[in-house]
Design a protein around this motif. Structure first.
Motif, mmCIF file in Angstrom:
data_model
loop_
_atom_site.group_PDB
_atom_site.id
_atom_site.type_symbol
_atom_site.label_atom_id
_atom_site.label_comp_id
_atom_site.label_asym_id
_atom_site.label_seq_id
_atom_site.Cartn_x
_atom_site.Cartn_y
_atom_site.Cartn_z
ATOM 1 N N VAL A 1 78.465 -66.417 4.040
ATOM 2 C CA VAL A 1 78.534 -65.821 2.785
ATOM 3 C C VAL A 1 78.136 -64.523 3.029
ATOM 4 N N GLN A 2 79.178 -63.744 2.669
ATOM 5 C CA GLN A 2 78.880 -62.068 2.790
ATOM 6 C C GLN A 2 79.601 -61.536 1.515
ATOM 7 N N ASP A 3 78.665 -60.696 0.814
ATOM 8 C CA ASP A 3 78.780 -60.011 -0.445
ATOM 9 C C ASP A 3 79.484 -61.093 -1.431
ATOM 10 N N GLY A 4 78.998 -62.138 -1.652
ATOM 11 C CA GLY A 4 79.448 -63.091 -2.418
ATOM 12 C C GLY A 4 80.765 -63.891 -2.167
ATOM 13 N N PRO B 1 77.259 -64.284 7.401
ATOM 14 C CA PRO B 1 75.291 -64.666 7.472
ATOM 15 C C PRO B 1 75.531 -66.237 6.876
ATOM 16 N N ASP B 2 74.072 -66.563 7.109
ATOM 17 C CA ASP B 2 73.805 -67.941 6.691
ATOM 18 C C ASP B 2 73.610 -67.730 5.127
ATOM 19 N N ILE B 3 73.999 -68.945 4.604
ATOM 20 C CA ILE B 3 74.199 -69.046 3.094
ATOM 21 C C ILE B 3 72.589 -69.690 2.697
ATOM 22 N N ALA B 4 71.969 -68.798 1.690
ATOM 23 C CA ALA B 4 70.586 -69.171 1.527
ATOM 24 C C ALA B 4 70.429 -70.319 0.458
ATOM 25 N N HIS B 5 69.525 -71.067 0.272
ATOM 26 C CA HIS B 5 69.552 -72.202 -0.671
ATOM 27 C C HIS B 5 68.107 -72.100 -0.752
ATOM 28 N N THR B 6 67.855 -72.315 -2.211
ATOM 29 C CA THR B 6 66.325 -72.142 -2.668
ATOM 30 C C THR B 6 65.855 -73.507 -3.360
ATOM 31 N N LYS C 1 75.036 -73.398 6.933
ATOM 32 C CA LYS C 1 76.568 -72.750 7.319
ATOM 33 C C LYS C 1 77.512 -74.162 7.294
ATOM 34 N N PHE C 2 78.926 -73.675 7.362
ATOM 35 C CA PHE C 2 79.976 -74.718 7.624
ATOM 36 C C PHE C 2 80.332 -74.346 8.753
ATOM 37 N N ARG C 3 80.370 -75.653 9.672
ATOM 38 C CA ARG C 3 80.723 -75.455 10.984
ATOM 39 C C ARG C 3 81.754 -76.499 11.459
ATOM 40 N N LYS C 4 82.778 -76.121 12.070
ATOM 41 C CA LYS C 4 83.747 -76.946 12.610
ATOM 42 C C LYS C 4 83.680 -77.715 13.859
ATOM 43 N N ASN C 5 84.084 -78.935 14.056
ATOM 44 C CA ASN C 5 84.169 -79.809 15.339
ATOM 45 C C ASN C 5 82.586 -79.456 16.093
ATOM 46 N N HIS C 6 81.586 -79.312 15.320
ATOM 47 C CA HIS C 6 80.453 -79.660 15.933
ATOM 48 C C HIS C 6 79.941 -78.219 16.917
ATOM 49 N N ASP C 7 80.629 -77.333 16.594
ATOM 50 C CA ASP C 7 80.806 -76.062 17.716
ATOM 51 C C ASP C 7 80.594 -74.706 16.744
ATOM 52 N N TRP C 8 80.108 -73.529 17.441
ATOM 53 C CA TRP C 8 79.901 -72.531 16.867
ATOM 54 C C TRP C 8 81.044 -71.746 16.925
ATOM 55 N N SER C 9 82.096 -72.100 17.497
ATOM 56 C CA SER C 9 83.211 -71.029 17.666
ATOM 57 C C SER C 9 83.894 -70.728 16.335
#
Length: 338
Positions: free
Chosen positions: A302-305, A312-317, A289-297
């Motif tokens: 990605v949801q529905d593209g 939700p988490d971005i899947a990587h294969t 995921k992309f996260r700002k300032n090392h915090d989950w706030s």
């Protein structure tokens, strides 16, 4: 009662009055001056255009102030929104001995934008001249000249050469002022606390800002400015009051696909010129995921593209090294495998 006694009483009374007057006078000398400056402008209505940025747009001239005696006078032009009684004017100090001052279209437009006037619309401003000898003498003010002005939208930059990039103005990161109102912001990644830098109005060393005390800058003076801490910092410079401040502002990748897993962010670097975040990183199969300032706030998934906040988490294969670009304003990202 003899005359000698009366004379003594008279001079004693005069002495008491002089002492009382001295006690009340304090530090400001109040004189009986003559006339203040008489101000006039070459134009009373201005529609400023970017195409004429380097041309003189307006010139102010005034008669010398009369303080009642010969003295060196400092003249300052003050420009303010109409009806504000010059509470927060923008000022220009004039070279001693000169009784006129001209502004190019660019300079006067920048001054008007610093007053936060709307662009592309006519506004009314007031201009006056303040004549001063020193702090102990009351200044004299000119008549007030009324102007109708229409500024244009402008953008200007400050550049940030420093130890973080080899002290090269030509390749330094920039701070941006979208309306040239004297307030510049940008995000710089400093490798360590105390990392030194300066600010330049152009991509050269002809002029530069240094720091004369923490949070205060000065043009063509002062020491190297020092970053207060390491990491991505949003730097805000106000050249109207010569201040500099910092706010934590970072974005990073976090997740099982990243080198730091779900425990440590892989920090991105801000590209001020293109207003996007970038990082080159080796990814494994997993999620991130992309996260700002090392915090989950504040985080994006990605949801529905679509990239959405809190998604939700971005899947990587596929394993490999990727250049990832992220724009949290437009809510888009790209991944290019190397």
């Amino acid at each position: 009662m003899n005359r000698s006694y009366l004379s003594s009483l008279f001079f004693a009374a005069i002495g008491m009055l002089m002492i009382t007057a001295c006690d009340k006078d304090e530090s400001r000398l109040v004189l009986q001056p003559g006339d203040g400056p008489a101000l006039q402008a070459s134009e009373n209505t201005l529609v400023l255009e970017r195409e004429h940025a380097d041309e003189e747009a307006i010139r102010f001239s005034w008669t010398p102030a009369d303080f009642g005696y010969a003295a060196a006078v400092t003249n300052t032009l003050q420009v303010a929104r109409k009806g504000t009684n010059f509470e927060q004017p923008r000022e220009r100090i004039v070279t001693a001995g000169e009784n006129s001052a001209g502004f190019t279209t660019y300079d006067f437009n920048s001054l008007l934008l610093a007053l936060e006037l709307p662009v592309g619309e006519a506004s009314e401003v007031e201009v006056r001249t303040r004549a001063r000898i020193n702090e102990a003498v009351e200044p004299l003010y000119s008549n007030v000249v009324q102007l109708t002005v229409t500024p244009y939208a402008a953008i200007s930059y400050l550049y940030v050469p420093g130890a973080y990039q080899g002290w090269d103005p030509a390749t330094a990161e920039s701070l941006v002022s979208p309306t040239s109102n004297g307030i510049y912001t940008g995000i710089i990644r400093f490798p360590e606390a105390g990392s030194e830098f300066k600010l330049t109005p152009a991509r050269n060393w002809d002029d530069s800002y240094g720091e004369d005390e923490p949070g205060s800058i000065v043009l063509n003076g002062g020491a190297n400015i020092k970053a207060p801490r390491a990491g991505n910092l949003e730097v805000t410079v106000n050249t109207n009051d010569n201040t500099i401040g910092y706010t934590d502002h970072s974005w990073g990748l976090i997740g099982s696909a990243t080198p730091g897993g779900w425990d440590t962010d892989t920090d991105m670097v801000y590209d001020n010129a293109n207003a996007v975040w970038k990082v080159t990183v080796t990814l494994n199969p997993g999620a991130f995921k992309f996260r700002k300032n090392h915090d989950w706030s504040v985080n994006f998934g990605v949801q529905d593209g679509e990239l959405v906040e809190g998604g939700p988490d971005i899947a990587h294969t596929e394993s490999g090294t990727y250049v990832i670009t992220f724009d949290p304003v437009a809510k888009v990202y790209t991944m290019v495998k190397q």
